[in-house]
Design an enzyme around this catalytic site. Sequence first.
Site, mmCIF file in Angstrom:
data_model
loop_
_atom_site.group_PDB
_atom_site.id
_atom_site.type_symbol
_atom_site.label_atom_id
_atom_site.label_comp_id
_atom_site.label_asym_id
_atom_site.label_seq_id
_atom_site.Cartn_x
_atom_site.Cartn_y
_atom_site.Cartn_z
ATOM 1 N N GLU A 44 0.821 -1.209 0.000
ATOM 2 C CA GLU A 44 0.000 0.000 0.000
ATOM 3 C C GLU A 44 0.852 1.256 0.000
ATOM 4 O O GLU A 44 1.951 1.240 0.545
ATOM 5 C CB GLU A 44 -0.817 0.053 1.290
ATOM 6 C CG GLU A 44 -1.986 -0.870 1.313
ATOM 7 C CD GLU A 44 -2.739 -0.689 2.619
ATOM 8 O OE1 GLU A 44 -2.131 -0.253 3.609
ATOM 9 O OE2 GLU A 44 -3.925 -0.997 2.608
ATOM 10 N N CYS A 66 8.314 -14.017 14.110
ATOM 11 C CA CYS A 66 8.730 -12.613 14.217
ATOM 12 C C CYS A 66 8.503 -11.999 12.844
ATOM 13 O O CYS A 66 9.132 -12.416 11.870
ATOM 14 C CB CYS A 66 10.191 -12.543 14.632
ATOM 15 S SG CYS A 66 10.806 -10.850 14.701
ATOM 16 N N CYS A 109 12.081 0.952 7.148
ATOM 17 C CA CYS A 109 11.584 1.506 8.421
ATOM 18 C C CYS A 109 11.868 2.995 8.445
ATOM 19 O O CYS A 109 12.956 3.429 8.054
ATOM 20 C CB CYS A 109 12.278 0.812 9.593
ATOM 21 S SG CYS A 109 11.671 1.420 11.191
ATOM 22 N N CYS A 157 16.944 3.677 13.419
ATOM 23 C CA CYS A 157 17.829 3.497 14.583
ATOM 24 C C CYS A 157 19.251 3.260 14.069
ATOM 25 O O CYS A 157 19.461 2.505 13.115
ATOM 26 C CB CYS A 157 17.365 2.309 15.428
ATOM 27 S SG CYS A 157 15.713 2.549 16.087
ATOM 28 N N CYS A 170 20.652 -0.371 13.459
ATOM 29 C CA CYS A 170 19.783 -1.368 12.830
ATOM 30 C C CYS A 170 19.899 -1.342 11.309
ATOM 31 O O CYS A 170 19.883 -0.265 10.704
ATOM 32 C CB CYS A 170 18.342 -1.091 13.249
ATOM 33 S SG CYS A 170 17.140 -2.119 12.397
ATOM 34 N N CYS A 215 17.649 -8.079 12.771
ATOM 35 C CA CYS A 215 16.643 -7.503 11.897
ATOM 36 C C CYS A 215 17.263 -6.764 10.705
ATOM 37 O O CYS A 215 18.097 -5.887 10.875
ATOM 38 C CB CYS A 215 15.838 -6.553 12.769
ATOM 39 S SG CYS A 215 14.710 -5.519 11.932
HETATM 40 S S1 SF4 Z 1 15.208 -1.152 15.407
HETATM 41 FE FE1 SF4 Z 1 15.185 -1.081 13.161
HETATM 42 S S2 SF4 Z 1 13.135 -1.812 12.567
HETATM 43 FE FE2 SF4 Z 1 13.055 -1.294 14.773
HETATM 44 S S3 SF4 Z 1 12.350 0.851 14.822
HETATM 45 FE FE3 SF4 Z 1 14.601 0.930 14.815
HETATM 46 S S4 SF4 Z 1 15.158 1.114 12.610
HETATM 47 FE FE4 SF4 Z 1 13.024 0.425 12.712
#
Ligand code: SF4
Length: 362
Positions: free
Chosen positions: A90, A121, A128, A132, A135, A350
Site C-alpha cells: 500500500e 517474528c 523503516c 535506529c 539497525c 533484523c
Molecule cells: S530497530 Fe530497526 S526496525 Fe526497529 S524501529 Fe529501529 S530502525 Fe526500525
Amino acid sequence: MSTHFFDLDREQLRSFVVEHGLRRFVADQLQEWVYQRGVTELDRMTNVSRRDRERLGELVHFESARLLTERRASDGTRKLLLGWTGPTVEPTGNGLSLLEPASAGETECVMIPAGDRRTACISSQVGCPVGCRFCASGLEGLEGNLTRGNIVEQAWRLGRMAGVGRITNVVFMGMGEPLVNFPGVVGAIRTLNASWGLGIGARRITVSTVGLPAGIRRLARFELPVTLALSLHAPNDELRRQIIPWADRSTIEELLEACTEYFRESGREVTLEYILLGEVNDRPEHARELAGLARSLRANVNLIRYNEVEGLPYRRPVSADVHRFQSLLRERGVNVHIRASRGRDIDAACGQLRHQHRREQG
Ligand code: SF4
C-alpha cells in the site's frame, strides 16, 4: 484482478464470494482449509465442488511475495526473505505523505522454536522510517506499508514450512514500526487472533514499538489486549536521541505516561526491550537509571545482546557486562531477563539478510 486471500476477514470473504456468484458457505470452507489445515492448493479441497474450485482459482491468490532466500540456523531458527510484488504494497496512508508508495520491496520474517512454542517474528513495513543507528532495517528509510494480508501471510508461511507446525506466538519485531502502519497491523492482529483465522491468543501477540505516545494510546483502545513492548534502548533522553532519531519526537517521560495508560486500559503489563550495545548503553550507571524507569512503570525488562551488522559502528557487549547489567537491575527489584540470542549463524538481526541481498543485487 485476483484478490489476496489474507486481506479479507470472515464477513468480507463471504460477501466477496457471493458477489462473484458462489454460495456463502464456500468462503467458510476456504478459510477452514487455509487457516485450520494449512492447505492452499485448491485441488486438495475435497469438499469444495470442482466448479467452485475453478472459480476460486480465478478470484483469489494466497502468496503475494516471492521467496527470495531461506536460511536455517543450527538452533532451529528459520528465516525467510520475501520479495513483495507491487500492487500488494500500500501507499503509506499514515500521514507520512512525503514518502513515495512502494512498488516492490523485500522484508524478513523469522520462526523461532523454543520448547512447545513456535514464535513468528514478522515485519509490518518495507524498510523503516525510524532509522535506529544500530539497525540494518532502517538504513534505506521507509519504502511502504505492508497490507493486512502481507502481514498475515508471513505468519502463515512460517507455520507452513516443513516440520514447523502451528505458530503459537507472534511478535511484531521484524522490519518497520508497527504503530506507523496501524490499520495494517490491527487488521492482521484480528486475523491472527480470530477463531476462523490462526487462533493465536491476544496475550501471545506482542507489538513492539520504538515509542509513539499517540500510537500507544490508540492501541490501548483496540479491542484485543495484546502485549506491548517498548523498545527503550537507552535510560535517558540524551543517549536515546543519539541512537534513535525519532527519540526527539517525545521524551521518555511522555512514553512512560502512554505505557501507564496502556496498562490501565488493557490490564497488560508492559515490557521494556533494551538492546545492549557494547560500551554505549551497557554501563553500570545506565543499569541504575533503567532500574528506576522500570520500577516506576512496574515493567519487566528484556535485555537483548546486539548482533553486529556489517558497516555499522556498534559492537556486541561482552558477557561480563551483560551479566553485571542484569544483576544491577535485579538488585533493585526489577524482573529482568536476558533474551537468548537465536539464529546468530544466519544473520538473524533484523534487516541483515535484506541488506546483504540488496548489496549482492547491486
Ligand atoms: S530497530 Fe530497526 S526496525 Fe526497529 S524501529 Fe529501529 S530502525 Fe526500525
